[in-house]
Scaffold this active site. Structure first.
Site: not given
Length: 485
Positions: A131-133, A263-268, A292, A315, A372
């Protein structure tokens, strides 16, 4: 515009391409990396350059095959450590060179989540996902870890041969590692320029099932059937998005359903959206998360905020486009209902941070602020509320969609700041400058708390919910049984 979340200077040089070789070691929980950066000089003479790193061991650096001297600067509490490289010979404006770096990650890399077999659905094999973002790519490889720099990449990943590797890129085949017959090398290519935060890697006992002409859903076999059912309408969402804002440029849109620790709902991540398994409701009721992430293919991945202070550009526009897709799927009243729910979500975030907290600004100042720690629904919902408000001011959904589509066409493959966005807005609506001049821009963008104006909402579905809740309340008050509970 410099990025306060990065050590590198995007004004001095830019990365054009990354050529990566990654060796994943589950026993040591590290990745050994060989990174070749194609860099272009942007100034008259460049004698040294700085890259972002964090918790990396740097073993060797060379420029065009010549060994280069390097040193690690003072460690910052959350930005990591700058890698300062002295070039063997100066670069001139426009000149390109290949910068090669050998490095190794730390087991505590903040971008990498290592799972034991017991933490997976199958219980037999380990699992790794990244997870880089926003600023964690620097814990995998040295890079210009800023959204202001976009590059293509090619990667070879060596993993145990019983596992599968996937990345935010198109597959370019796989083969047994010629140096170790117990390992397999997977190859990937990303031909569309992306910022560093969109580099993504997953390694595990993964299986895929095709659910559309452009979509394969990937997950452990235990979740494959449920995942394929849950996201069967992905192609329908993709087509709706294309009808709103133009062609999808990334070729494939695959989905990866991760273990619950994601840890997120989704990552694009391009070509491979990461999704939490908690949306596997069994009735597709939570699949709108995909709308989304699909929307990010245009707003975020194709047109990218230049710094994280401009995160709302990613976003806010993505939430706006997501809800336009919802409107096409379920009707305009549903879009309005989701918009009203977003306003409530914004109120919750403002209450949590405090109405005077500068992190509730639409455009916050992130100098010496951990990105973060600043994360919340504010850029999502305050950004959406501004766009929804402008839609109502400037002529309605169809008129504003024309602006959004043109904005994406103009800034595709580029990065953008809030001021550039605003300048383009005024240019597009040049016949409505008087209306735009009445907008309280400072109140919307640079003032903490709730926005200065609340958009108008169609209350049809909200009133139906309120009416149902009132009926429950009436029954409760009329029945003495409830007083015993």
């Amino acid at each position: 515009m410099s990025d306060p979340s990065s050590f590198c200077s995007a004004e001095q040089f830019t990365t054009r391409h990354l050529n990566l070789y990654l060796r994943v070691d589950f026993s040591a929980r590290v990745i050994s990396a060989s990174t070749a950066l194609t860099v272009r000089c942007l100034q008259d003479s460049l004698t040294s350059l700085i890259l972002d790193t964090k918790d990396l061991t740097i073993k060797k650096v060379s420029l065009n095959g010549q060994e280069a001297k390097f040193s690690l600067g003072a460690a910052h509490s959350f930005k990591g450590t700058p890698l300062e490289i002295t070039l063997p010979s100066p670069l001139t404006r426009g000149q390109e060179a290949i910068l090669e770096i050998c490095s190794e990650t730390s087991p505590k890399s903040s971008a990498l989540q290592w799972l034991n077999p017991e933490q997976t659905a199958g219980k037999c094999h380990p699992y790794l996902f990244s997870q880089c973002q926003a600023t964690h790519c620097r814990t995998i490889v040295p890079c210009q870890d800023t959204p202001s720099v976009k590059f293509t990449y090619y990667c070879q990943v060596s993993v145990p041969k019983e596992l599968v590797a996937l990345m935010s890129a198109l597959s370019d085949g796989d083969f047994i590692d010629p140096h170790d017959c117990k390992r397999k090398i997977f190859r990937f290519k990303q031909n569309v320029p992306i910022p560093s935060y969109l580099i993504a890697l997953v390694v595990g006992a993964l299986e895929g099932r095709k659910i559309g002409p452009r979509t394969t859903v990937w997950t452990e076999k235990e979740l494959l059937e449920a995942s394929a059912y849950e996201f069967a309408e992905t192609e329908k969402m993709l087509k709706h998005a294309e009808s709103l804002v133009g062609p999808y440029v990334w070729e494939k849109y695959d989905l990866l359903i991760l273990p619950p620790s994601f840890p997120y709902g989704g990552m694009e991540n391009p070509c491979l959206t990461f999704v939490t398994p908690t949306v596997l409701a069994g009735d597709r009721s939570l699949a709108s998360v995909i709308a989304h992430e699909i929307s990010h293919s245009w707003t975020g991945n194709l047109v990218t905020n230049r710094t994280w202070e401009n995160f709302w550009l990613n976003e806010g526009h993505t939430v706006y486009l997501e809800r336009r897709i919802d409107g096409l799927l379920y009707g305009e009243q549903f879009r309005q209902f989701k918009a009203l729910g977003g306003w409530k979500e914004l109120q919750n975030s403002v209450n949590t941070f405090g109405a005077t907290n500068p992190l509730t600004n639409l455009v916050p100042n992130l100098h010496e602020v951990d990105v973060d720690a600043a994360f919340s629904s504010v850029p999502y919902e305050k950004g959406f509320a501004l766009l929804f408000y402008l839609e109502q001011l400037l002529g309605g959904p169809d008129v504003f969609l024309g602006f959004l589509k043109t904005y994406i066409q103009v800034f595709a493959y580029k990065t953008v700041t809030t001021e550039e966005w605003k300048t383009f807005l005024y240019s597009y609506f040049s016949d409505k400058v008087e209306i735009l001049d009445k907008v309280d821009w400072n109140g919307w963008m640079h003032t903490p708390g709730m926005p200065p104006v609340q958009p108008k909402y169609d209350m049809t579905l909200a009133n139906a919910c309120i009416k149902l809740a009132d009926r429950w309340t009436e029954v409760r008050d009329a029945d003495p049984f409830w007083s015993l509970l």
